[in-house]
Design an enzyme around this catalytic site. Structure first.
Site, short mmCIF file in Angstrom:
data_model
loop_
_atom_site.label_atom_id
_atom_site.label_comp_id
_atom_site.label_asym_id
_atom_site.label_seq_id
_atom_site.Cartn_x
_atom_site.Cartn_y
_atom_site.Cartn_z
N HIS A 64 -7.20 4.51 -4.49
CA HIS A 64 -6.92 4.63 -5.93
C HIS A 64 -5.73 5.58 -6.09
O HIS A 64 -5.81 6.74 -5.68
CB HIS A 64 -8.15 5.15 -6.68
CG HIS A 64 -9.32 4.20 -6.59
ND1 HIS A 64 -10.59 4.61 -6.30
CD2 HIS A 64 -9.35 2.85 -6.74
CE1 HIS A 64 -11.38 3.53 -6.30
NE2 HIS A 64 -10.66 2.46 -6.55
N GLU A 67 -5.68 9.35 -7.41
CA GLU A 67 -6.62 10.33 -6.85
C GLU A 67 -5.86 11.21 -5.85
O GLU A 67 -5.86 10.98 -4.65
CB GLU A 67 -7.83 9.60 -6.26
CG GLU A 67 -8.55 8.83 -7.37
CD GLU A 67 -9.74 8.02 -6.91
OE1 GLU A 67 -10.36 7.39 -7.77
OE2 GLU A 67 -10.04 8.03 -5.70
N HIS A 161 -11.56 10.11 -1.76
CA HIS A 161 -11.34 9.81 -3.19
C HIS A 161 -11.57 11.06 -4.03
O HIS A 161 -12.09 12.07 -3.54
CB HIS A 161 -12.34 8.75 -3.67
CG HIS A 161 -12.12 7.39 -3.12
ND1 HIS A 161 -11.65 6.36 -3.87
CD2 HIS A 161 -12.29 6.90 -1.86
CE1 HIS A 161 -11.54 5.27 -3.14
NE2 HIS A 161 -11.93 5.57 -1.90
N GLU A 225 -16.06 11.66 -2.03
CA GLU A 225 -15.54 12.03 -3.36
C GLU A 225 -15.39 13.54 -3.41
O GLU A 225 -16.36 14.28 -3.25
CB GLU A 225 -16.53 11.57 -4.44
CG GLU A 225 -16.79 10.07 -4.47
CD GLU A 225 -15.68 9.28 -5.17
OE1 GLU A 225 -14.81 9.91 -5.80
OE2 GLU A 225 -15.70 8.04 -5.08
ZN LIG Z 1 -11.47 6.39 -5.92
#
Ligand SMILES: [Zn+2]
Length: 341
Positions: A64, A67, A161, A225
């Site tokens: 992404h 990010e 992420h 994350e």
């Molecule tokens: Zn992500």
């Protein structure tokens, strides 16, 4: 290709983003310390030490594009390796995934790349956008990296992420579905050393990048994350020191010693409900900025759409990754419940 400039500056990501034609054909060179460097395409760089290795490490970031924290972490480590400030003891592959999405500071250009792995890039509409093309290229880079091992290696893939929203548990990792294989507690201890103490056990196959490496190559794969999305340059890098230090230890030490898995130190959840959006009127029944891992009481309505209301099935069931703006047919919300391994 001015390899000397890359070795002197270490600016691999910068060149990949702003001068990508330099890497249109693969580039190979050897650093003074004997490390072999292979760049197969913009954003894809691999380091092989001259000595015997036991571990193959994949660190992907920017699946992404907005990010930024993981991108900055990987960029800084790759620069230290290129300039010789750090020396690899293990094989490592860095993947800066969605370069065009980074340029526009968006999650993606046309399609969420983390739904395109394990061949999903070629299904349905086929390879008709850059995200699909890139997902296929990234899969190939991972496959070549693992298949080039000369002996059996421990394989690790962290797909890094940051989340769209705040989280009650700031850092957490999704542990992909392993089918009938046992979960690896030592790997959870390494994540704990990264400052990641909340683990979410996925219980079905998915089209994420980490599931691809786990399922096809037996890697210890995780979607990690690391906090909340911030623009480039606005991350508080002190918050990422543990993960950066642990990544560097995995790369530069042959056999780093991490403390053993301690269940007391970790919050482990299993996925209870995967709620997909079927209609345009799909709606979440809580505030837009409610943090991930906020829990609800049994029976509480958490989302609704034409013909259906979605309720919590357990006391303490918590929400993760809510996003009502996904495309029809895609996941709009996960719920999780505490579990043990
Ligand atoms: Zn992500």
């Amino acid at each position: 290709m001015p390899t000397e400039q890359l070795i002197a500056s270490g600016q691999f990501l910068h060149l990949s983003r702003f001068d990508p034609q330099q890497f249109d054909t693969p580039v190979d060179f050897t650093l003074k310390n004997g490390t072999q460097v292979h760049i197969s395409s913009p954003g894809i760089i691999r380091f092989d030490p001259p000595s015997t290795t036991t571990r193959s490490l994949v660190f992907s970031c920017g699946v992404h594009g907005n990010e930024t924290a993981p991108i900055e972490i990987c960029d800084a480590i790759a620069a230290q390796l290129l300039t010789g400030k750090l020396q690899v003891k293990q094989r490592v592959l860095f993947l800066f995934a969605n370069l065009p999405a980074m340029d526009i500071a968006e999650r993606f250009v046309e399609e969420n790349m983390n739904r395109l792995f394990s061949g999903a890039h070629s299904q349905g509409q086929g390879i008709n956008n850059q995200e699909r093309e890139r997902a296929k290229e990234l899969e190939l880079a991972v496959a070549q990296f693992f298949n080039d091992e000369t002996t059996t290696h421990e394989r690790i893939h962290y797909d890094l992420h940051t989340a769209i929203r705040a989280s009650k548990n700031e850092k957490f990792a999704v542990y992909p579905f392993l089918h009938d294989k046992p979960r690896n507690k030592q790997q959870l201890a390494i994540l704990h050393a990264c400052g990641v103490s909340t683990i979410l056990l996925s219980e079905s196959p998915t089209t994420t990048f980490s599931y691809y490496s786990t399922n096809q190559f037996g890697a210890h794969g995780f979607t990690v994350e690391l906090g909340k999305v911030q623009p480039f340059g606005q991350n508080d890098m002190a918050k990422f020191q543990k993960v950066r230090d642990t990544m560097i230890r995995l790369i530069t030490e042959l056999d780093p010693d991490f403390s053993a898995f301690n269940p007391e130190e970790m919050d482990i959840y299993r996925v209870n409900q995967v709620i997909n959006k079927h209609f345009d009127d799909f709606k979440l029944h809580f505030a837009d900025d409610l943090p991930n891992f906020t829990d609800f009481a049994k029976g509480q309505v958490i989302a609704s759409e034409t013909d259906t209301t979605y309720k919590c099935e357990y006391d303490g069931e918590a929400i993760v990754f809510p996003n009502a703006n996904v495309a029809i047919g895609q996941r709009a919300l996960l719920t999780v419940v505490p579990t043990k391994i």
